[in-house]
Design an enzyme around this catalytic site. Sequence first.
Site, short mmCIF file in Angstrom:
data_model
loop_
_atom_site.label_atom_id
_atom_site.label_comp_id
_atom_site.label_asym_id
_atom_site.label_seq_id
_atom_site.Cartn_x
_atom_site.Cartn_y
_atom_site.Cartn_z
N CYS A 7 -22.25 28.21 -1.99
CA CYS A 7 -23.62 28.27 -1.50
C CYS A 7 -24.21 26.87 -1.41
O CYS A 7 -23.56 25.89 -1.75
CB CYS A 7 -24.49 29.13 -2.42
SG CYS A 7 -24.60 28.47 -4.10
N CYS B 195 -24.25 24.73 -4.50
CA CYS B 195 -22.97 24.05 -4.75
C CYS B 195 -22.92 22.73 -3.99
O CYS B 195 -22.48 21.70 -4.53
CB CYS B 195 -21.80 24.93 -4.31
SG CYS B 195 -21.67 26.51 -5.14
N CYS C 50 -11.36 -26.06 9.30
CA CYS C 50 -11.59 -26.81 8.07
C CYS C 50 -11.75 -25.86 6.90
O CYS C 50 -11.72 -24.64 7.03
CB CYS C 50 -12.83 -27.70 8.21
SG CYS C 50 -14.35 -26.75 8.47
N ASP D 223 18.30 -15.40 -21.41
CA ASP D 223 19.21 -14.34 -21.84
C ASP D 223 20.62 -14.93 -21.84
O ASP D 223 20.89 -15.91 -21.15
CB ASP D 223 19.10 -13.17 -20.86
CG ASP D 223 20.13 -12.11 -21.13
OD1 ASP D 223 20.23 -11.66 -22.28
OD2 ASP D 223 20.87 -11.75 -20.19
N ASP E 146 18.69 -11.57 -16.10
CA ASP E 146 19.28 -10.93 -14.92
C ASP E 146 19.44 -9.44 -15.05
O ASP E 146 19.79 -8.77 -14.08
CB ASP E 146 20.66 -11.55 -14.63
CG ASP E 146 21.72 -11.06 -15.61
OD1 ASP E 146 21.38 -10.88 -16.80
OD2 ASP E 146 22.87 -10.85 -15.18
#
Length: 845
Positions: free
Chosen positions: A34, A37, A108, A532, A731
């Site tokens: 309605c 809502c 520029c 690593d 990696d």
Amino acid sequence: MNSGLMKEVAMNAPVRNTDTTRQALSLPIEGMTCASCVGRVERALKAVPGVADAVVNLATEKASITFSAPVDPAALVREVEAVGYEVPASFSAPQTATLEVAIEGMTCASCVGRVEKALKAVPGVTGAAVNLATEKATVHGTVEPAAVVAAIENAGYDARVLAAASTGAETEADDRAQKKEAERRELTRDFIIAAVLTAPVFLLEMGSHLIPGVHALIDSTIGMTNSWYLQFALTTLVLFVPGIRFYDKGLPALWRLAPDMNSLVAVGSLAAYGYSLVATFAPGFLPAGTVNVYFEAAAVIVTLILLGRLLEARAKGRTSEAIKRLVGLQAKTARVRRDGGTIDLPIGSVASGDVVEVRPGERIPVDGEVIEGDSYVDESMITGEPIPVSKSPGSPVVGGTVNQKGAFAIRATAVGGDTVLSQIIRMVEEAQGSKLPIQALVDKVTMWFVPAVFAVAALTFAAWFYFGPSPALTFALVNAVAVLIIACPCAMGLATPTSIMVGTGRGAELGVLFRKGEALQLLKDAKVVAVDKTGTLTEGRPALTDLELAPGFDRETVLGLVAAVEAKSEHPIARAIVDAAAGEGIALASVSDFESVTGFGVKASADGKRVEIGADRYMAALGLDVTGFASVAERLANEGKSPLYAAIDGKLAAIIAVADPIKETTPLAIRAMHDLGLKVAMITGDNAGTARAIAAQLGIDSVVAEVLPDGKVDAVRRLRAEHGKVAFVGDGINDAPALAEADVGLAIGTGTDIAIEAADVVLMSGSLQGVPNAIALSKATIGNIRQNLFWAFAYNTALIPVAAGMLYPAYGILLSPVFAAGAMALSSVFVLGNALRLKTFRVSN
């Protein structure tokens, strides 16, 4: 080399645009029954910050929402659900997109600031970066391309959205090159016209002042009045034919209260021209003693600035040569097997899964896998390594690399925008278009710079007019024009992006790809490099590193028998021994009675001989004494290797070690990092003893071993707290969290896609030597940027007061507008030339 080097960014944004300043989202809503809502949902939606209006239609069960600021669609859904209604699960919220937009007309740094400001004001835009050197904008957000283009055009510039990098990358690059070439031809033509027309004006006016007798000669021939008429005619042509570009752009920008470099030139030249016009045709309007013409100043200003633009355009073309070369590496056609025959197809017509034939000396057209034939391939354009790589069935190949003498066939695995080369091009373009933190100060200054120059010029005019010597009006005009012309911020706008373009392009040529431009600035500040072990310091796969023989045995016999037995085993160490025998061309003997002795080793009969392989305890169980190899065993232990022993026909034959060998380039790379003043740390999940042994061998400063991925992140944080900024090199998948946590993450290009995606820099060669090279390039590029910025700012800081006449009271020095124009044009050329020096950057050995 992984073909998934980068993932394509989604380029769709399903937000529809109602006009150029607002956007609307159509949101389906279920459960409304309605008018109350409708009212409830509208109030809920309007309460969301950033929502300008919300209109809910009960019949269509949809809400039309317009925004005044960026809004997360999920927030709208939550508000609808909070008041008791639902949004269908099928609703697809707008996705954040990244648009690349080509912009024409920027001259520029103030233009850059103005375009960025206009873009960030577009609802739905979450970020925008404009690059003067590449003449592009990168726009992020939930926004339609049309709104972006409209915003740029409303700011006074021309724009078009660029397609995503794909098979059209080369076409796009060709289009850009053709436009740039057309621009250079137009500038060349206009400069020549301006120079030819300006030369008589300059000689007529300046000759009268500089060369004795010229004034009298002109007066006795054509007369001074006719001389002024001639100067007027020629200057008018200069200003409104080749110089019309300055007025077309500069004056509208001035009307919008958004002046740029073109506005400075337009106002400065028109002021000199207008004053001269009055002096020539209506001298009675000027005070006595002020009737002079400055046609030569107006004409020379336009001519010199056109020259500066021409030199700048040529230098800009050289800054993008790296991208041109990369695009040029793409093959134009491919020889594809279709319907039982072989046909030549345009590269865009090759599909994944096609079988492509590659002849000797040809460039490989697409990424693929060799299925027939053998050859060597020059992959230096990808890895930076000059030695050709052997290719045989099963070997991966990368599009753009060059086949040597053999012929082979490949099955295409990636085509178009998915190839490694296309992704590299995209990566370099993104890095070149990025904005470094050092640029933030420049942006803040340049937004206000041009208006400030107009203010200084106005103050200069007023000061000279009211307090200057006679003729005050002449002095006021000349000095105000000089201020306007000298202060153009072109050099400021080009200082950073040109260095980034050349630096990242040079990095790409060396196999160092900056995925994020910010890494260029951050990397130079690294105090510790954490690495690593497996796949980074080492080859990442077990290999036979040591084979010491007992008296009476030869290498070929022992290795052949041991490898024959180990070929029956599934252990990775066994695979390494078998590979070593194959690499040395040793044939394997036939094996029978193979048996794995749990906890000790393996045994079998090979070529009629009894062979037993295992640890020292196995040899002891067989009654064999290994003390003859004690010194070798001690050395291997110190190197972090676990020795194995081989017995043949009941006699101790050899001591063997299999380990993950250190890459040949690793020791030099560690030494180079130490030479740069960096600490080197190893962070690994490997055994602590092995890690400490390798660290001692390489001179690594600290070791963190036996850690899981989250432990690597903690280690990075501890190193940062102890030393400062951390660069992490890895990696593997387990390295991705640490790569993301580090201030700068560097991924080995031969590693996993996940690690590469988490990194800021990719080292394509797989060599750790890329780390000191990347850091050295970072230092060189940022140093170059600082030189450019110093020149640009110092130039304006020093010369604006000179142009305003600050030195006149003490020294009688004034800066002619003509010299101001020449100095301004040369400042941009200097900055570009300095940036181009990065093309000569050399890596350390």
